[in-house]
Design a protein around this motif. Structure first.
Motif, PDB file in Angstrom:
ATOM      1  N   ARG A  94      25.865   7.897  19.037  1.00 47.12           N
ATOM      2  CA  ARG A  94      25.959   7.513  20.450  1.00 47.12           C
ATOM      3  C   ARG A  94      26.990   6.420  20.652  1.00 47.12           C
ATOM      4  O   ARG A  94      27.812   6.478  21.555  1.00 47.12           O
ATOM      5  N   LEU A  95      26.962   5.414  19.781  1.00 46.57           N
ATOM      6  CA  LEU A  95      27.935   4.326  19.887  1.00 46.57           C
ATOM      7  C   LEU A  95      29.337   4.822  19.581  1.00 46.57           C
ATOM      8  O   LEU A  95      30.300   4.440  20.240  1.00 46.57           O
ATOM      9  N   ASP A  96      29.456   5.673  18.582  1.00 47.01           N
ATOM     10  CA  ASP A  96      30.751   6.214  18.182  1.00 47.01           C
ATOM     11  C   ASP A  96      31.362   7.072  19.301  1.00 47.01           C
ATOM     12  O   ASP A  96      32.561   7.027  19.548  1.00 47.01           O
ATOM     13  N   ALA A  97      30.523   7.829  19.989  1.00 47.47           N
ATOM     14  CA  ALA A  97      31.003   8.707  21.067  1.00 47.47           C
ATOM     15  C   ALA A  97      31.559   7.891  22.238  1.00 47.47           C
ATOM     16  O   ALA A  97      32.437   8.357  22.954  1.00 47.47           O
ATOM     17  N   ARG A  98      31.054   6.692  22.426  1.00 49.44           N
ATOM     18  CA  ARG A  98      31.527   5.825  23.518  1.00 49.44           C
ATOM     19  C   ARG A  98      32.790   5.062  23.149  1.00 49.44           C
ATOM     20  O   ARG A  98      33.308   4.316  23.964  1.00 49.44           O
ATOM     21  N   ASP A  99      33.241   5.199  21.903  1.00 46.01           N
ATOM     22  CA  ASP A  99      34.364   4.399  21.395  1.00 46.01           C
ATOM     23  C   ASP A  99      34.119   2.917  21.617  1.00 46.01           C
ATOM     24  O   ASP A  99      35.011   2.155  21.944  1.00 46.01           O
ATOM     25  N   SER A 100      32.864   2.544  21.447  1.00 49.09           N
ATOM     26  CA  SER A 100      32.464   1.153  21.634  1.00 49.09           C
ATOM     27  C   SER A 100      32.947   0.317  20.455  1.00 49.09           C
ATOM     28  O   SER A 100      32.846   0.743  19.313  1.00 49.09           O
ATOM     29  N   PRO A 101      33.458  -0.891  20.721  1.00 44.81           N
ATOM     30  CA  PRO A 101      33.828  -1.756  19.610  1.00 44.81           C
ATOM     31  C   PRO A 101      32.584  -2.269  18.879  1.00 44.81           C
ATOM     32  O   PRO A 101      32.656  -2.677  17.737  1.00 44.81           O
ATOM     33  N   SER A 102      31.432  -2.220  19.543  1.00 43.06           N
ATOM     34  CA  SER A 102      30.174  -2.635  18.919  1.00 43.06           C
ATOM     35  C   SER A 102      29.652  -1.509  18.051  1.00 43.06           C
ATOM     36  O   SER A 102      29.630  -0.358  18.463  1.00 43.06           O
ATOM     37  N   LYS A 103      29.223  -1.857  16.865  1.00 46.87           N
ATOM     38  CA  LYS A 103      28.718  -0.860  15.922  1.00 46.87           C
ATOM     39  C   LYS A 103      27.372  -1.316  15.379  1.00 46.87           C
ATOM     40  O   LYS A 103      26.997  -2.469  15.500  1.00 46.87           O
ATOM     41  N   LEU A 104      26.679  -0.385  14.746  1.00 43.88           N
ATOM     42  CA  LEU A 104      25.438  -0.724  14.067  1.00 43.88           C
ATOM     43  C   LEU A 104      25.762  -1.591  12.862  1.00 43.88           C
ATOM     44  O   LEU A 104      26.796  -1.430  12.229  1.00 43.88           O
ATOM     45  N   ARG A 105      24.855  -2.485  12.553  1.00 43.07           N
ATOM     46  CA  ARG A 105      25.012  -3.311  11.363  1.00 43.07           C
ATOM     47  C   ARG A 105      23.751  -3.162  10.533  1.00 43.07           C
ATOM     48  O   ARG A 105      22.645  -3.246  11.052  1.00 43.07           O
ATOM     49  N   LEU A 106      23.917  -2.938   9.246  1.00 39.94           N
ATOM     50  CA  LEU A 106      22.835  -2.699   8.322  1.00 39.94           C
ATOM     51  C   LEU A 106      22.561  -3.949   7.497  1.00 39.94           C
ATOM     52  O   LEU A 106      23.498  -4.601   7.033  1.00 39.94           O
TER      53      LEU A 106
END
Length: 110
Positions: A94-106
């Protein structure tokens, strides 16, 4: 996007640190430890995911949790089974599809 990029997930993975309250702004922060980019196939099983995480932590058993970009550190989501891993991968997509600079962090905890 290349085929390789569409079949792999790239996560920032932190381990060996801890979550503490910042005295300056009373916000939770992750301090210390190591951070590296962790790349896995989108089709990875939970067992293989855990095995790969254990390798980067020197063979120790770890509990993986992820942070959504719009949440604080007190709302980390645990990954305990294949369904949890699938939910994390769906959030990633979902985040990747939005081309969001915010990403998941593990984050990995002993």
């Amino acid at each position: 996007m290349s085929e390789d990029e569409s079949t792999r997930v790239k996560l920032m993975c932190s381990y060996g640190g801890r979550i503490v309250m910042s005295p300056h702004d009373s916000q939770l922060r992750y301090i210390g430890g190591d951070t590296r980019i962790f790349v896995v196939p989108r089709t990875i099983s939970y067992a293989d995911f855990r095995a790969k995480l254990s390798k980067i932590c020197g063979g120790r058993s770890v509990l993986p949790k992820y942070k959504l970009p719009y949440e604080d550190f007190d709302a980390l989501v645990s990954i305990l089974c294949d369904d949890d891993l699938e939910a994390m991968l769906e959030e990633y997509e979902r985040l990747d599809a939005r081309d969001s600079p915010s990403k998941l962090r593990l984050f990995l905890f002993p």
